[in-house]
Write an enzyme that holds these catalytic residues in place. Structure first.
Site, PDB file in Angstrom:
ATOM      1  N   GLY A  28      36.455 -21.136 -50.511  1.00 30.19           N
ATOM      2  CA  GLY A  28      35.611 -20.214 -49.892  1.00 30.19           C
ATOM      3  C   GLY A  28      34.010 -20.368 -50.560  1.00 30.19           C
ATOM      4  O   GLY A  28      34.088 -21.097 -51.465  1.00 30.19           O
ATOM      5  N   ASN A  29      33.078 -19.531 -50.365  1.00 29.83           N
ATOM      6  CA  ASN A  29      31.816 -19.534 -50.751  1.00 29.83           C
ATOM      7  C   ASN A  29      31.178 -18.152 -50.547  1.00 29.83           C
ATOM      8  O   ASN A  29      31.718 -17.469 -49.710  1.00 29.83           O
ATOM      9  CB  ASN A  29      31.003 -20.894 -50.161  1.00 29.83           C
ATOM     10  CG  ASN A  29      31.509 -20.774 -48.825  1.00 29.83           C
ATOM     11  OD1 ASN A  29      31.016 -20.359 -47.856  1.00 29.83           O
ATOM     12  ND2 ASN A  29      32.269 -21.938 -48.507  1.00 29.83           N
ATOM     13  N   SER A  75      29.187 -26.501 -49.520  1.00 31.06           N
ATOM     14  CA  SER A  75      29.238 -27.286 -48.403  1.00 31.06           C
ATOM     15  C   SER A  75      28.917 -26.598 -47.029  1.00 31.06           C
ATOM     16  O   SER A  75      28.612 -27.162 -46.004  1.00 31.06           O
ATOM     17  CB  SER A  75      30.637 -28.364 -48.162  1.00 31.06           C
ATOM     18  OG  SER A  75      31.613 -27.385 -48.092  1.00 31.06           O
ATOM     19  N   GLU A  76      29.102 -25.242 -47.115  1.00 29.06           N
ATOM     20  CA  GLU A  76      28.938 -24.399 -46.108  1.00 29.06           C
ATOM     21  C   GLU A  76      27.677 -23.650 -45.938  1.00 29.06           C
ATOM     22  O   GLU A  76      27.440 -22.882 -45.273  1.00 29.06           O
ATOM     23  CB  GLU A  76      30.047 -23.346 -45.844  1.00 29.06           C
ATOM     24  CG  GLU A  76      31.442 -23.929 -45.782  1.00 29.06           C
ATOM     25  CD  GLU A  76      31.677 -24.943 -44.536  1.00 29.06           C
ATOM     26  OE1 GLU A  76      30.641 -25.111 -43.840  1.00 29.06           O
ATOM     27  OE2 GLU A  76      32.743 -24.844 -44.365  1.00 29.06           O
ATOM     28  N   HIS A  95      32.462 -15.899 -47.519  1.00 25.77           N
ATOM     29  CA  HIS A  95      33.503 -16.716 -46.689  1.00 25.77           C
ATOM     30  C   HIS A  95      34.749 -16.932 -47.540  1.00 25.77           C
ATOM     31  O   HIS A  95      34.701 -17.356 -48.749  1.00 25.77           O
ATOM     32  CB  HIS A  95      32.983 -18.078 -46.290  1.00 25.77           C
ATOM     33  CG  HIS A  95      33.989 -19.192 -46.020  1.00 25.77           C
ATOM     34  ND1 HIS A  95      34.811 -19.019 -44.903  1.00 25.77           N
ATOM     35  CD2 HIS A  95      34.480 -20.430 -46.080  1.00 25.77           C
ATOM     36  CE1 HIS A  95      35.432 -19.899 -44.615  1.00 25.77           C
ATOM     37  NE2 HIS A  95      35.090 -20.783 -45.452  1.00 25.77           N
ATOM     38  N   HIS A  97      39.516 -17.814 -47.551  1.00 27.44           N
ATOM     39  CA  HIS A  97      40.498 -18.392 -46.859  1.00 27.44           C
ATOM     40  C   HIS A  97      41.851 -17.614 -47.038  1.00 27.44           C
ATOM     41  O   HIS A  97      42.788 -18.185 -47.256  1.00 27.44           O
ATOM     42  CB  HIS A  97      40.902 -19.894 -47.479  1.00 27.44           C
ATOM     43  CG  HIS A  97      39.674 -20.878 -47.269  1.00 27.44           C
ATOM     44  ND1 HIS A  97      39.414 -21.936 -48.242  1.00 27.44           N
ATOM     45  CD2 HIS A  97      38.932 -20.949 -46.401  1.00 27.44           C
ATOM     46  CE1 HIS A  97      38.493 -22.666 -47.711  1.00 27.44           C
ATOM     47  NE2 HIS A  97      37.753 -22.328 -46.532  1.00 27.44           N
ATOM     48  N   TYR A 116      42.270   1.379 -37.321  1.00 31.24           N
ATOM     49  CA  TYR A 116      40.748   1.926 -37.410  1.00 31.24           C
ATOM     50  C   TYR A 116      39.976   1.179 -38.280  1.00 31.24           C
ATOM     51  O   TYR A 116      39.015   0.813 -38.108  1.00 31.24           O
ATOM     52  CB  TYR A 116      40.796   3.298 -37.553  1.00 31.24           C
ATOM     53  CG  TYR A 116      40.819   3.628 -38.994  1.00 31.24           C
ATOM     54  CD1 TYR A 116      39.704   3.960 -39.650  1.00 31.24           C
ATOM     55  CD2 TYR A 116      42.150   4.132 -39.295  1.00 31.24           C
ATOM     56  CE1 TYR A 116      39.866   4.410 -40.975  1.00 31.24           C
ATOM     57  CE2 TYR A 116      42.289   4.805 -40.375  1.00 31.24           C
ATOM     58  CZ  TYR A 116      41.130   4.852 -41.400  1.00 31.24           C
ATOM     59  OH  TYR A 116      41.269   5.426 -42.657  1.00 31.24           O
ATOM     60  N   HIS A 157      40.484 -22.377 -39.863  1.00 32.57           N
ATOM     61  CA  HIS A 157      39.680 -22.596 -41.127  1.00 32.57           C
ATOM     62  C   HIS A 157      39.858 -21.290 -42.048  1.00 32.57           C
ATOM     63  O   HIS A 157      40.314 -21.228 -42.967  1.00 32.57           O
ATOM     64  CB  HIS A 157      38.348 -22.797 -40.747  1.00 32.57           C
ATOM     65  CG  HIS A 157      37.406 -23.079 -41.874  1.00 32.57           C
ATOM     66  ND1 HIS A 157      36.129 -24.015 -41.682  1.00 32.57           N
ATOM     67  CD2 HIS A 157      37.203 -22.727 -43.139  1.00 32.57           C
ATOM     68  CE1 HIS A 157      35.839 -24.069 -42.919  1.00 32.57           C
ATOM     69  NE2 HIS A 157      36.219 -23.295 -43.691  1.00 32.57           N
ATOM     70  N   TYR A 210      29.571   7.122 -43.403  1.00 34.57           N
ATOM     71  CA  TYR A 210      30.531   6.988 -44.413  1.00 34.57           C
ATOM     72  C   TYR A 210      29.960   6.507 -45.729  1.00 34.57           C
ATOM     73  O   TYR A 210      29.216   5.753 -45.785  1.00 34.57           O
ATOM     74  CB  TYR A 210      31.622   6.078 -44.037  1.00 34.57           C
ATOM     75  CG  TYR A 210      32.655   5.829 -45.107  1.00 34.57           C
ATOM     76  CD1 TYR A 210      33.549   6.674 -45.492  1.00 34.57           C
ATOM     77  CD2 TYR A 210      32.960   4.697 -45.929  1.00 34.57           C
ATOM     78  CE1 TYR A 210      34.663   6.634 -46.505  1.00 34.57           C
ATOM     79  CE2 TYR A 210      33.952   4.665 -46.900  1.00 34.57           C
ATOM     80  CZ  TYR A 210      34.552   5.594 -47.239  1.00 34.57           C
ATOM     81  OH  TYR A 210      35.451   5.484 -48.354  1.00 34.57           O
TER      82      TYR A 210
END
Length: 220
Positions: A28-29, A75-76, A95, A97, A116, A157, A210
């Site tokens: 992730g990132n 890399s993303e 991001h 996983h 919801y 992914h 909210y």
């Protein structure tokens, strides 16, 4: 938020991704965009969050030029920048996983309004088509696939969540993982009942206001 604060926030929420079981290792990132300066703080590539130091967080401009940091950015980086260019309301990207959201992504299933709390994304969580990680094609797919939603599944992914700040983006990733798990479990038992659009309109209207204030201590 100063660059130092941005870097500290990347560490905080990167580690929180691990402790909340939204990713593993260096997976992730996440990034934060300062619209005033045009700078982006993003996690470095391949460094585990509990090994990361604030100075390891990379600072780039909105064109991807590295301004500060000794390591390569995630890399993303491409899809983070594409989201910032596409959505002026987005100042942070997370991001993950996470297991259940990624399961949905591998099935190619959108997450409908089975609960919801899908409202953290919108009426649903859409799916962006598969492309190899770190490519321009993936960046384009993410920026197009998310539309006006606050989350999008990346086929085969993982999940991308966005927000006006890093806390909101992280909360969206966390809540959508819960909804993905609920959807998976209801599909395993039978056919879940999906909330109609009219109800989700009411939910989204309530979500717009909210939060806690001195006179408001309601909880979702």
């Amino acid at each position: 938020m100063t660059i130092d604060k941005q870097r500290e926030a990347i560490l905080k929420y990167g580690r929180k991704m691990l402790t909340s079981q939204l990713t593993t290792g260096a997976g992730g990132n996440l990034s934060i965009c300062d619209r005033t300066s045009g700078r982006v703080a993003i996690s470095p590539s391949g460094i585990e969050y509990f090994d990361m130091k604030p100075e390891d967080v990379v600072i780039t401009d909105l064109n991807g030029q590295v301004l500060e940091g000794k390591y390569k950015p995630s890399s993303e980086l491409g899809f983070h920048l594409a989201l910032y260019r596409e959505r002026q309301d987005v100042n942070a990207v997370v991001h993950t996983h996470s297991v259940y959201a990624t399961t949905m992504a591998c099935l190619g299933w959108e997450i409908p309004a089975v609960h919801y709390l899908v409202g953290f994304s919108g009426y649903k969580v859409p799916v962006a088509p598969y492309a190899t990680f770190g490519t321009d094609e993936l960046a384009q797919n993410v920026a197009k696939g998310i539309g006006a939603y606050n989350a999008v599944l990346l086929a085969n992914h993982g999940l991308v969540a966005v927000g006006s700040d890093i806390g909101r983006a992280f909360n969206t990733a966390e809540e959508i993982e819960l909804v993905a798990r609920i959807y998976y479990q209801t599909k395993a038992v039978g056919e879940p009942v999906i909330l109609p659009d009219q109800e989700m309109e009411r939910v989204l209207a309530k979500f717009a206001t909210y939060g806690q204030s001195p006179k408001d201590t309601d909880h979702v």
